[in-house]
Scaffold this active site. Structure first.
Site, PDB file in Angstrom:
ATOM      1  N   GLU A  58      23.314  42.840 -53.985  1.00  0.00           N
ATOM      2  CA  GLU A  58      22.821  41.606 -53.357  1.00  0.00           C
ATOM      3  C   GLU A  58      23.798  40.442 -53.507  1.00  0.00           C
ATOM      4  O   GLU A  58      23.393  39.289 -53.586  1.00  0.00           O
ATOM      5  CB  GLU A  58      21.456  41.244 -53.950  1.00  0.00           C
ATOM      6  CG  GLU A  58      20.397  42.304 -53.697  1.00  0.00           C
ATOM      7  CD  GLU A  58      19.052  41.973 -54.309  1.00  0.00           C
ATOM      8  OE1 GLU A  58      18.885  40.879 -54.889  1.00  0.00           O
ATOM      9  OE2 GLU A  58      18.153  42.827 -54.206  1.00  0.00           O
ATOM     10  N   CYS A  59      25.070  40.741 -53.505  1.00  0.00           N
ATOM     11  CA  CYS A  59      26.120  39.743 -53.714  1.00  0.00           C
ATOM     12  C   CYS A  59      26.790  39.430 -52.380  1.00  0.00           C
ATOM     13  O   CYS A  59      26.817  40.253 -51.468  1.00  0.00           O
ATOM     14  CB  CYS A  59      27.143  40.324 -54.697  1.00  0.00           C
ATOM     15  SG  CYS A  59      28.568  39.275 -55.040  1.00  0.00           S
ATOM     16  N   GLY A  60      27.340  38.236 -52.273  1.00  0.00           N
ATOM     17  CA  GLY A  60      28.097  37.876 -51.089  1.00  0.00           C
ATOM     18  C   GLY A  60      29.310  38.774 -50.870  1.00  0.00           C
ATOM     19  O   GLY A  60      29.807  38.904 -49.761  1.00  0.00           O
TER      20      GLY A  60
END
Length: 156
Positions: free
Chosen positions: A34-36
């Site tokens: 769920e990271c950029g």
């Protein structure tokens, strides 16, 4: 300590050592779903496909230490990576990369260097098990600095 002597945990909770990949050039990355930077998984898979026949592996170590961006179970993480990015490279069990409970792998990768700053830091490991490069999260996996280093350590 040689990286290939390090014990690692697999997603099914069994343990093995990095010796499974001894003699190969590695790009070891702490990942999060769920990271950029999560779209880097696609580029990591492309690198793996391009260089695998020359003895290259990407090894992912999922980690939830940065903004809680890897909340899933090991099974959920593997399914996410495969479903969304076609990941075929090895994914280890989720683990810490900093602090007193940091995985043995990331303790060895960091050595006396600084802690991991965020998800998707990258380490290049030579076929002899020596850390030969470290790149921050913003450095794309196909950045020429990484590619040139891989080319230096991969057979023709």
């Amino acid at each position: 300590m040689n990286i290939f002597d390090v014990q690692v945990e697999l997603p099914d909770a069994t343990t093995t050592t990095m010796a499974n990949w001894a003699g190969h050039c590695l790009l070891v990355v702490n990942t999060a779903s769920e990271c950029g930077y999560t779209p880097q998984l696609e580029t990591l898979q492309e690198l793996f496909e391009e260089y695998a026949q020359r003895g290259f592996f990407v090894i992912a170590q999922p980690c939830n230490q940065f903004g809680g961006q890897e909340p899933g179970s090991n099974q959920e993480i593997a399914q996410f990576c495969t479903r969304n990015f076609g990941v075929e490279f090895p994914i280890l069990a989720k683990a810490d990369v900093n602090g007193p409970h940091a995985s043995a792998l990331f303790q060895a990768l960091k050595g006396s260097g600084p802690d991991i700053a965020w998800n998707f830091e990258k380490f290049v490991v030579s076929p002899e098990g020596e850390v030969v490069g470290r790149f921050d999260s913003a450095t794309q996996p196909d950045d020429m600095a990484i590619i040139n280093l891989l080319e230096e350590y991969l057979p023709v």
